[in-house]
Scaffold this motif. Structure first.
Motif, mmCIF file in Angstrom:
data_model
loop_
_atom_site.group_PDB
_atom_site.id
_atom_site.type_symbol
_atom_site.label_atom_id
_atom_site.label_comp_id
_atom_site.label_asym_id
_atom_site.label_seq_id
_atom_site.Cartn_x
_atom_site.Cartn_y
_atom_site.Cartn_z
ATOM 1 N N ASP A 1 0.577 -1.153 0.211
ATOM 2 C CA ASP A 1 0.153 0.180 -0.136
ATOM 3 C C ASP A 1 0.904 1.025 -0.320
ATOM 4 O O ASP A 1 0.501 2.462 0.840
ATOM 5 C CB ASP A 1 -1.457 0.239 1.174
ATOM 6 C CG ASP A 1 -1.568 0.786 1.037
ATOM 7 O OD1 ASP A 1 -2.075 1.532 2.435
ATOM 8 O OD2 ASP A 1 -1.758 2.027 -0.158
ATOM 9 N N SER A 2 1.424 1.818 -0.774
ATOM 10 C CA SER A 2 3.151 2.384 -0.789
ATOM 11 C C SER A 2 2.028 3.779 -0.621
ATOM 12 O O SER A 2 0.689 4.039 -1.741
ATOM 13 C CB SER A 2 3.665 2.296 -2.690
ATOM 14 O OG SER A 2 3.912 1.156 -2.309
ATOM 15 N N GLN A 3 2.687 4.211 -0.371
ATOM 16 C CA GLN A 3 2.210 5.976 -0.030
ATOM 17 C C GLN A 3 3.347 6.632 -0.664
ATOM 18 O O GLN A 3 4.337 6.715 -0.432
ATOM 19 C CB GLN A 3 1.457 6.079 1.656
ATOM 20 C CG GLN A 3 0.306 5.420 2.083
ATOM 21 C CD GLN A 3 0.168 5.641 3.872
ATOM 22 O OE1 GLN A 3 1.108 6.865 4.431
ATOM 23 N NE2 GLN A 3 -1.028 4.452 4.183
ATOM 24 N N LEU A 4 2.857 7.639 -0.431
ATOM 25 C CA LEU A 4 3.578 9.381 -1.131
ATOM 26 C C LEU A 4 4.688 9.580 -0.019
ATOM 27 O O LEU A 4 5.742 9.864 -0.607
ATOM 28 C CB LEU A 4 2.461 10.409 -1.102
ATOM 29 C CG LEU A 4 1.596 10.525 -2.993
ATOM 30 C CD1 LEU A 4 1.072 11.716 -2.397
ATOM 31 C CD2 LEU A 4 2.461 9.875 -3.908
ATOM 32 N N GLY A 5 4.259 9.333 1.041
ATOM 33 C CA GLY A 5 5.625 9.753 2.437
ATOM 34 C C GLY A 5 6.427 9.034 2.338
ATOM 35 O O GLY A 5 7.114 8.724 2.735
ATOM 36 N N ASP A 6 6.514 7.567 1.412
ATOM 37 C CA ASP A 6 7.391 7.055 1.651
ATOM 38 C C ASP A 6 8.510 7.355 0.077
ATOM 39 O O ASP A 6 9.525 6.264 0.385
ATOM 40 C CB ASP A 6 6.888 5.003 0.738
ATOM 41 C CG ASP A 6 5.772 4.732 1.699
ATOM 42 O OD1 ASP A 6 4.694 3.818 1.652
ATOM 43 O OD2 ASP A 6 5.764 4.843 3.325
ATOM 44 N N ALA A 7 8.862 7.552 -0.561
ATOM 45 C CA ALA A 7 9.322 8.136 -1.379
ATOM 46 C C ALA A 7 10.688 8.837 -0.715
ATOM 47 O O ALA A 7 10.250 9.346 0.262
ATOM 48 C CB ALA A 7 8.891 9.950 -2.228
ATOM 49 N N ALA A 8 12.203 8.179 -1.233
ATOM 50 C CA ALA A 8 13.128 8.542 -0.124
ATOM 51 C C ALA A 8 14.061 7.630 -0.631
ATOM 52 O O ALA A 8 13.738 7.150 -1.434
ATOM 53 C CB ALA A 8 12.682 7.936 1.715
#
Lengths: 116, 115
Positions: free
Chosen positions: B81-88
């Motif tokens: 359930d990838s979320q935008l805040g996982d970008a890193a």
């Protein structure tokens, strides 16, 4: 509760100069480790301080030295700066002998050093 | 010498989908710990998940889980359930023993989340 704080956030130096970076560990922590993160790379371990002494050291030349103060804060000194020393320098703190098997390392946001 | 290898410099995943980041390591030690760290633009390294080598059960932290294959020396991270805040940037890391805080990091994988 303040986490790990590092100063300054950014620094520009000239080749051959000397630089000092500072780190205050998370409240209650007594051990400080320093890492160098070059652009596009993972952090590399420089050294670790505990009880005001260097406990471990990575594969870095003697130009890199450090100090830990009685309040557990630490400094990283780099002499005779080279262009290749340009990197993000991260400080991490922990508590030795915490008795907690889940004890973990807390990192600061780093100091970005540019050597021109 | 211990080494950590991440073979995927960059990956992209659609928001709400699942992505797996790969990591292999090399060590002759039997007592060690493996980690996944996240480094957002703030530059602070944040622990995502850890795995003790002596534990057969794969670690899980909410949407994050690992597939630890000790014999193959493989340690992948699955983000559900990838979320935008996982970008890193995500770094796989190794530590020998329980109190040796010297951590060996891989080169990292930059994860992009597509809206």
């Amino acid at each position: 509760d303040a986490g790990v704080t590092q100063s300054p956030t950014h620094l520009i130096k000239t080749r051959g100069q000397q630089v000092t970076l500072r780190c205050s560990p998370k409240s209650g922590h007594d051990t400080v480790s320093w890492y160098q993160q070059a652009l596009g790379q993972g952090p590399q371990f420089i050294f670790q301080y505990y009880e005001e002494e260097e406990r471990q050291r990575g594969n870095f030349p003697d130009r890199f030295s450090g100090h830990q103060f009685p309040n557990y804060s630490s400094e990283l000194n780099v002499n005779a700066l080279l262009l290749g020393d340009s990197a993000l320098y991260l400080c991490a703190s922990s508590l030795t002998f915490s008795g907690d098997p889940n004890e973990k390392l807390f990192f600061g946001s780093g100091t970005q050093l540019s050597v021109l | 010498a211990q080494t950590v290898t991440q073979s995927q410099p960059e990956m992209s995943v659609q928001e709400a989908e699942t992505v797996t980041l790969s990591c292999t390591y090399d060590t002759s030690e039997s007592d060690y710990y493996l980690f996944w760290y996240k480094q957002p633009p703030s530059r602070q390294m944040i622990l995502v998940i850890r795995q003790e080598a002596y534990k057969q059960q794969n670690a899980t932290e909410n949407r994050f889980s690992v597939n630890f294959q000790k014999a193959a020396k493989s340690f992948s991270l699955k983000i559900s359930d990838s979320q935008l805040g996982d970008a890193a940037m995500y770094f796989c890391a190794y530590r020998w023993g329980n109190r040796d805080d010297k951590i060996i990091f891989g080169k990292g994988t930059r994860l992009h989340i597509l809206p």
